[in-house]
Design an enzyme around this catalytic site. Structure first.
Site, mmCIF file in Angstrom:
data_model
loop_
_atom_site.group_PDB
_atom_site.id
_atom_site.type_symbol
_atom_site.label_atom_id
_atom_site.label_comp_id
_atom_site.label_asym_id
_atom_site.label_seq_id
_atom_site.Cartn_x
_atom_site.Cartn_y
_atom_site.Cartn_z
ATOM 1 N N HIS A 158 3.922 -32.864 -31.551
ATOM 2 C CA HIS A 158 4.706 -34.103 -31.560
ATOM 3 C C HIS A 158 3.739 -35.276 -31.468
ATOM 4 O O HIS A 158 3.978 -36.224 -30.725
ATOM 5 C CB HIS A 158 5.667 -34.152 -30.366
ATOM 6 C CG HIS A 158 6.633 -33.013 -30.287
ATOM 7 N ND1 HIS A 158 7.380 -32.728 -29.173
ATOM 8 C CD2 HIS A 158 6.987 -32.081 -31.221
ATOM 9 C CE1 HIS A 158 8.152 -31.672 -29.392
ATOM 10 N NE2 HIS A 158 7.909 -31.252 -30.628
ATOM 11 N N HIS B 88 11.011 -35.856 -34.973
ATOM 12 C CA HIS B 88 10.570 -34.728 -34.154
ATOM 13 C C HIS B 88 9.040 -34.604 -34.090
ATOM 14 O O HIS B 88 8.457 -34.830 -33.033
ATOM 15 C CB HIS B 88 11.207 -33.452 -34.715
ATOM 16 C CG HIS B 88 10.961 -32.235 -33.895
ATOM 17 N ND1 HIS B 88 11.857 -31.197 -33.824
ATOM 18 C CD2 HIS B 88 9.907 -31.865 -33.138
ATOM 19 C CE1 HIS B 88 11.377 -30.264 -33.024
ATOM 20 N NE2 HIS B 88 10.197 -30.641 -32.596
ATOM 21 N N HIS C 173 2.394 -26.561 -34.434
ATOM 22 C CA HIS C 173 3.449 -27.587 -34.428
ATOM 23 C C HIS C 173 3.200 -28.508 -33.251
ATOM 24 O O HIS C 173 2.909 -28.039 -32.151
ATOM 25 C CB HIS C 173 4.818 -26.912 -34.316
ATOM 26 C CG HIS C 173 5.901 -27.848 -33.887
ATOM 27 N ND1 HIS C 173 6.221 -28.988 -34.594
ATOM 28 C CD2 HIS C 173 6.738 -27.838 -32.815
ATOM 29 C CE1 HIS C 173 7.208 -29.617 -33.982
ATOM 30 N NE2 HIS C 173 7.529 -28.947 -32.892
ATOM 31 N N TYR D 40 -6.642 -39.904 -49.992
ATOM 32 C CA TYR D 40 -6.822 -38.628 -50.687
ATOM 33 C C TYR D 40 -6.782 -37.416 -49.756
ATOM 34 O O TYR D 40 -6.628 -36.284 -50.211
ATOM 35 C CB TYR D 40 -8.104 -38.635 -51.536
ATOM 36 C CG TYR D 40 -9.394 -38.535 -50.754
ATOM 37 C CD1 TYR D 40 -10.082 -39.671 -50.369
ATOM 38 C CD2 TYR D 40 -9.922 -37.300 -50.413
ATOM 39 C CE1 TYR D 40 -11.268 -39.586 -49.654
ATOM 40 C CE2 TYR D 40 -11.111 -37.195 -49.698
ATOM 41 C CZ TYR D 40 -11.777 -38.338 -49.322
ATOM 42 O OH TYR D 40 -12.942 -38.238 -48.606
ATOM 43 N N TYR E 91 -12.791 -27.898 -51.253
ATOM 44 C CA TYR E 91 -13.339 -28.605 -50.104
ATOM 45 C C TYR E 91 -12.745 -28.047 -48.833
ATOM 46 O O TYR E 91 -11.533 -27.900 -48.715
ATOM 47 C CB TYR E 91 -12.992 -30.094 -50.229
ATOM 48 C CG TYR E 91 -13.316 -30.912 -48.998
ATOM 49 C CD1 TYR E 91 -14.597 -31.374 -48.761
ATOM 50 C CD2 TYR E 91 -12.319 -31.231 -48.069
ATOM 51 C CE1 TYR E 91 -14.893 -32.120 -47.633
ATOM 52 C CE2 TYR E 91 -12.601 -31.978 -46.938
ATOM 53 C CZ TYR E 91 -13.891 -32.419 -46.732
ATOM 54 O OH TYR E 91 -14.170 -33.155 -45.601
ATOM 55 N N GLU F 159 11.049 -22.763 -30.588
ATOM 56 C CA GLU F 159 10.922 -22.869 -32.045
ATOM 57 C C GLU F 159 10.543 -21.533 -32.704
ATOM 58 O O GLU F 159 10.083 -21.526 -33.844
ATOM 59 C CB GLU F 159 9.914 -23.956 -32.432
ATOM 60 C CG GLU F 159 10.290 -25.356 -32.014
ATOM 61 C CD GLU F 159 11.566 -25.911 -32.658
ATOM 62 O OE1 GLU F 159 12.227 -25.169 -33.411
ATOM 63 O OE2 GLU F 159 11.888 -27.074 -32.382
HETATM 64 ZN ZN LIG Z 1 8.830 -29.586 -31.476
#
Ligand SMILES: [Zn+2]
Length: 213
Positions: free
Chosen positions: A94, A154, A92, A113, A208, A74
Site C-alpha cells: 500500500h 487500495h 503486494h 520509460y 534490461y 488476500e
Molecule cells: Zn492490500
C-alpha cells in the site's frame, strides 16, 4: 519443514518492503509458488517478528498444507493471479504514491520509460473490497500481459517468474507513480510517450534487468 527456503524468502521480502518504506505496519503481503504449492505471509504479524515457520503453505485451491497461522486475507488474490499467469512470486503493498495514483487514473500515464518494465501501460484494477473474490478477479485481469498493476483505492501488486524479480519491481512502480504525481501537482500538462515510443521501449527493455531490490 516443507518449502523452508521459500518461506524464508517470503519473510525476507516482507522485511525488505518494510526497510524500503513501502509498507506501513502489517499492510501488504508476499507469496511464492512452487509447482502447485503457495507459501504466503500470514495475516496480522509484525514483519520484524515474522519467521519462516509462520509462513503457511497452501495448495492452489487455498487448502492448508502446512500453516500455523491464518494466511493473509488476500490469499484469494494471490491464488487467482497464480491461476491466470505463470508467476512464481507476488508482492503486494500500500505504498503511498502507488495508492494515491490509483485514486486518480485508470491507467498510469506512460510518461516514463520505466513503465516498459511492466510490459506496457500499467492498469488500475476497478475497486472491490479487500480479501474478496471480486478483487482477485479484477486484479488478475489487470495483470494480463503485465508484471504490475495498481488496485483502485487500495495499493499495488507486482509479479515475476521469481519472488526476487517481483520484489525488485515494486520500488520502480512506486517511483513511476511518485514522479507522475509530482508532475501532475505542478498543474502543467504532463508529457507522455507516443504509442510508437512505448512499443519501442517495451521491446528494448526486455533485455534490461533492474538491479536486485
Ligand atoms: Zn492490500
Amino acid at each position: 519443514m516443507i518449502l523452508e527456503e521459500e518461506r524464508q524468502a517470503v519473510v525476507n521480502a516482507c522485511q525488505e518492503m518494510q526497510r524500503k518504506g513501502l509498507v506501513v505496519g502489517t499492510a501488504g503481503n508476499v507469496s511464492v509458488r512452487v509447482g502447485d504449492k503457495v507459501a504466503i505471509s500470514p495475516s496480522a504479524v509484525e514483519y520484524e517478528d515474522l519467521t519462516a515457520g509462520m509462513v503457511g503453505v497452501h495448495d492452489l485451491d487455498g487448502k492448508v498444507i502446512d500453516a500455523q497461522l491464518k494466511p493473509s486475507s488476500e490469499l484469494p488474490l494471490h491464488l487467482a493471479v497464480y491461476h491466470s499467469t505463470d508467476a512464481g512470486g507476488i508482492t503486494h503493498n500500500h505504498a503511498p504514491a502507488s495508492t494515491a495514483m490509483g485514486l486518480v487514473c485508470e491507467t498510469i500515464p506512460f510518461s516514463h520509460y520505466y513503465s516498459a518494465m511492466f510490459g506496457g501501460p500499467i492498469r488500475v484494477s476497478p475497486y472491490a473490497d479487500f480479501g474478496t473474490d471480486q478483487l482477485a478477479h479484477n486484479v488478475a485481469a489487470a495483470l494480463q500481459g503485465r508484471s504490475g498493476a495498481l488496485m483502485s483505492n487500495h495499493g499495488a501488486i507486482t509479479i515475476g517468474p521469481t519472488l526476487d524479480k517481483a520484489l525488485s519491481l515494486l520500488p520502480y512502480l512506486e517511483y513511476i507513480c511518485e514522479v507522475q504525481l509530482r508532475a501532475m501537482s505542478t498543474g502543467h500538462s504532463v508529457k507522455v510517450l507516443t504509442d510508437d515510443q512505448i512499443a519501442f521501449q517495451v521491446e528494448a527493455i526486455k533485455g534490461y534487468k533492474p538491479s536486485k531490490a
